[in-house]
Design a protein around this motif. Structure first.
Motif, PDB file in Angstrom:
ATOM      1  N   TRP A 152      -9.906   0.134  -4.534  1.00 54.85           N
ATOM      2  CA  TRP A 152      -8.457   0.364  -4.602  1.00 54.85           C
ATOM      3  C   TRP A 152      -7.940   0.920  -3.276  1.00 54.85           C
ATOM      4  CZ3 TRP A 152      -4.412  -1.389  -6.701  1.00 54.85           C
ATOM      5  CH2 TRP A 152      -3.205  -0.695  -6.603  1.00 54.85           C
ATOM      6  N   PHE A 153      -8.666   1.890  -2.713  1.00 56.63           N
ATOM      7  CA  PHE A 153      -8.268   2.459  -1.428  1.00 56.63           C
ATOM      8  C   PHE A 153      -8.182   1.361  -0.364  1.00 56.63           C
ATOM      9  CE2 PHE A 153      -9.158   4.535   2.662  1.00 56.63           C
ATOM     10  CZ  PHE A 153      -8.134   5.467   2.692  1.00 56.63           C
ATOM     11  N   GLY A 154      -9.140   0.452  -0.343  1.00 58.61           N
ATOM     12  CA  GLY A 154      -9.107  -0.665   0.598  1.00 58.61           C
ATOM     13  C   GLY A 154      -7.890  -1.551   0.396  1.00 58.61           C
ATOM     14  N   LEU A 155      -7.544  -1.810  -0.868  1.00 59.90           N
ATOM     15  CA  LEU A 155      -6.347  -2.617  -1.148  1.00 59.90           C
ATOM     16  C   LEU A 155      -5.079  -1.894  -0.693  1.00 59.90           C
ATOM     17  CD1 LEU A 155      -7.266  -4.096  -4.650  1.00 59.90           C
ATOM     18  CD2 LEU A 155      -7.235  -5.294  -2.445  1.00 59.90           C
ATOM     19  N   LEU A 156      -5.047  -0.581  -0.871  1.00 59.30           N
ATOM     20  CA  LEU A 156      -3.891   0.185  -0.384  1.00 59.30           C
ATOM     21  C   LEU A 156      -3.812   0.142   1.145  1.00 59.30           C
ATOM     22  CD1 LEU A 156      -3.752   3.359  -2.652  1.00 59.30           C
ATOM     23  CD2 LEU A 156      -2.261   1.343  -2.691  1.00 59.30           C
ATOM     24  N   CYS A 157      -4.965   0.176   1.807  1.00 61.16           N
ATOM     25  CA  CYS A 157      -4.970   0.042   3.268  1.00 61.16           C
ATOM     26  C   CYS A 157      -4.354  -1.292   3.673  1.00 61.16           C
ATOM     27  CB  CYS A 157      -6.394   0.152   3.811  1.00 61.16           C
ATOM     28  SG  CYS A 157      -7.070   1.825   3.762  1.00 61.16           S
ATOM     29  N   ARG A 158      -4.671  -2.350   2.917  1.00 56.50           N
ATOM     30  CA  ARG A 158      -4.095  -3.669   3.207  1.00 56.50           C
ATOM     31  C   ARG A 158      -2.574  -3.639   3.036  1.00 56.50           C
ATOM     32  NH1 ARG A 158      -5.784  -9.778   1.414  1.00 56.50           N
ATOM     33  NH2 ARG A 158      -3.778 -10.686   1.935  1.00 56.50           N
ATOM     34  N   ALA A 159      -2.093  -2.877   2.065  1.00 56.82           N
ATOM     35  CA  ALA A 159      -0.647  -2.783   1.839  1.00 56.82           C
ATOM     36  C   ALA A 159       0.035  -1.962   2.930  1.00 56.82           C
ATOM     37  CB  ALA A 159      -0.365  -2.163   0.469  1.00 56.82           C
ATOM     38  N   GLU A 160      -0.579  -0.866   3.331  1.00 57.29           N
ATOM     39  CA  GLU A 160       0.027   0.033   4.313  1.00 57.29           C
ATOM     40  C   GLU A 160       0.043  -0.554   5.721  1.00 57.29           C
ATOM     41  OE1 GLU A 160       1.598   2.964   4.041  1.00 57.29           O
ATOM     42  OE2 GLU A 160       1.351   3.107   1.869  1.00 57.29           O
ATOM     43  N   ASP A 161      -1.027  -1.239   6.101  1.00 63.26           N
ATOM     44  CA  ASP A 161      -1.109  -1.834   7.434  1.00 63.26           C
ATOM     45  C   ASP A 161      -2.114  -2.981   7.384  1.00 63.26           C
ATOM     46  OD1 ASP A 161      -1.256  -2.581  10.067  1.00 63.26           O
ATOM     47  OD2 ASP A 161      -1.631  -0.560  10.830  1.00 63.26           O
ATOM     48  N   ILE A 216       6.638  -0.646   7.408  1.00 66.34           N
ATOM     49  CA  ILE A 216       7.134  -0.324   6.063  1.00 66.34           C
ATOM     50  C   ILE A 216       8.628  -0.051   6.192  1.00 66.34           C
ATOM     51  CG2 ILE A 216       6.944   1.191   4.056  1.00 66.34           C
ATOM     52  CD1 ILE A 216       4.339  -0.333   4.620  1.00 66.34           C
ATOM     53  N   LEU A 217       9.445  -0.870   5.539  1.00 65.60           N
ATOM     54  CA  LEU A 217      10.901  -0.729   5.617  1.00 65.60           C
ATOM     55  C   LEU A 217      11.442   0.164   4.503  1.00 65.60           C
ATOM     56  CD1 LEU A 217      11.764  -4.480   6.297  1.00 65.60           C
ATOM     57  CD2 LEU A 217      11.517  -2.635   7.983  1.00 65.60           C
ATOM     58  N   GLU A 218      10.768   0.146   3.378  1.00 62.49           N
ATOM     59  CA  GLU A 218      11.235   0.914   2.216  1.00 62.49           C
ATOM     60  C   GLU A 218      10.021   1.249   1.353  1.00 62.49           C
ATOM     61  OE1 GLU A 218      13.922  -0.164  -1.670  1.00 62.49           O
ATOM     62  OE2 GLU A 218      14.578  -0.970   0.273  1.00 62.49           O
ATOM     63  N   ARG A 219      10.031   2.432   0.775  1.00 60.20           N
ATOM     64  CA  ARG A 219       8.927   2.886  -0.061  1.00 60.20           C
ATOM     65  C   ARG A 219       9.501   3.459  -1.351  1.00 60.20           C
ATOM     66  NH1 ARG A 219       3.795   4.298   1.581  1.00 60.20           N
ATOM     67  NH2 ARG A 219       4.449   4.175   3.742  1.00 60.20           N
ATOM     68  N   ARG A 227       8.047  -4.558   3.293  1.00 60.94           N
ATOM     69  CA  ARG A 227       7.444  -4.574   4.625  1.00 60.94           C
ATOM     70  C   ARG A 227       7.992  -5.708   5.469  1.00 60.94           C
ATOM     71  NH1 ARG A 227       1.105  -5.202   3.837  1.00 60.94           N
ATOM     72  NH2 ARG A 227       1.828  -7.276   3.325  1.00 60.94           N
ATOM     73  N   GLU A 228       7.823  -5.540   6.778  1.00 54.64           N
ATOM     74  CA  GLU A 228       8.070  -6.632   7.711  1.00 54.64           C
ATOM     75  C   GLU A 228       6.784  -6.832   8.496  1.00 54.64           C
ATOM     76  OE1 GLU A 228      11.851  -7.592   9.942  1.00 54.64           O
ATOM     77  OE2 GLU A 228      10.618  -6.673  11.513  1.00 54.64           O
ATOM     78  N   VAL A 256       5.564  -5.502  -1.768  1.00 51.68           N
ATOM     79  CA  VAL A 256       4.269  -5.177  -2.335  1.00 51.68           C
ATOM     80  C   VAL A 256       4.513  -4.344  -3.592  1.00 51.68           C
ATOM     81  CG1 VAL A 256       2.029  -4.074  -1.951  1.00 51.68           C
ATOM     82  CG2 VAL A 256       3.252  -5.111  -0.021  1.00 51.68           C
ATOM     83  N   LEU A 257       4.009  -4.832  -4.707  1.00 50.23           N
ATOM     84  CA  LEU A 257       4.089  -4.098  -5.976  1.00 50.23           C
ATOM     85  C   LEU A 257       2.669  -3.770  -6.390  1.00 50.23           C
ATOM     86  CD1 LEU A 257       6.617  -6.472  -7.772  1.00 50.23           C
ATOM     87  CD2 LEU A 257       7.139  -4.292  -6.676  1.00 50.23           C
ATOM     88  N   PHE A 258       2.479  -2.641  -7.075  1.00 46.20           N
ATOM     89  CA  PHE A 258       1.118  -2.310  -7.492  1.00 46.20           C
ATOM     90  C   PHE A 258       1.091  -1.384  -8.693  1.00 46.20           C
ATOM     91  CE2 PHE A 258       2.367   0.320  -3.877  1.00 46.20           C
ATOM     92  CZ  PHE A 258       2.157   1.612  -4.330  1.00 46.20           C
TER      93      PHE A 258
END
Length: 156
Positions: A26-35, A48-51, A58-59, A71-73
């Motif tokens: 899960w942490f790895g998937l979040l890393c993919r979402a963050e950057d 990240i344009l909005e959180r 994201r852009e 990105v939804l999770f």
């Protein structure tokens, strides 16, 4: 075009392979979402344009091409990337779910839905096969990056 497949995370029969926990995956998937730069070759910038709770806007900048995605999770369960269609990009959706049919036996299910047409003719079928192959290789590479992140001890 729709495409889905599984990637095995833990091969419990292979003692040389480090077993990853659901939290590490899960942490790895979040890393993919963050950057996503480590996950997507050619990506120069991920902003990240909005959180919001369970959501990022994201852009992604690939040189001259910019793609916006949402990105939804659901924590420890699934993550979904939905990109907007543009003149340079067909748009589409990727959902990655963590599956655990038995304790410690983890899989990632990748489900793609794109605006590309389903293969009808021989040329379209060849193109669809190339796209599916590229998606599959990208997903294998995603699992390799997740494993590298987990093994580096960055899970906090």
């Amino acid at each position: 075009m729709k495409f889905e497949h599984l990637i095995e995370v833990n091969d419990l029969a292979n003692p040389l392979l480090t077993v990853l926990s659901r939290e590490e995956v899960w942490f790895g998937l979040l890393c993919r979402a963050e950057d996503s730069r480590a996950f997507l070759p050619g990506l120069e910038r991920c902003t990240i344009l909005e959180r919001k709770e369970g959501e990022l806007l994201r852009e992604l900048n690939f040189g001259q091409v910019s793609i916006r995605d949402r990105v939804l999770f659901s924590e420890l369960e699934w993550i979904s990337f939905e990109s907007e269609a543009t003149a340079e990009h067909a748009g589409g959706k990727l959902t990655i779910s963590i599956e655990e049919p038995e304790a410690g036996m983890l899989f990632l299910r990748f489900v793609y839905s794109t605006s590309l047409p389903e293969a009808n003719g021989s040329e379209e079928a060849k193109y669809a096969d190339i796209v599916r192959s590229a998606y599959h290789q990208s997903d294998i590479d995603t699992m390799k990056v997740i494993r590298m992140i987990a093994e580096s001890g960055r899970l906090q």
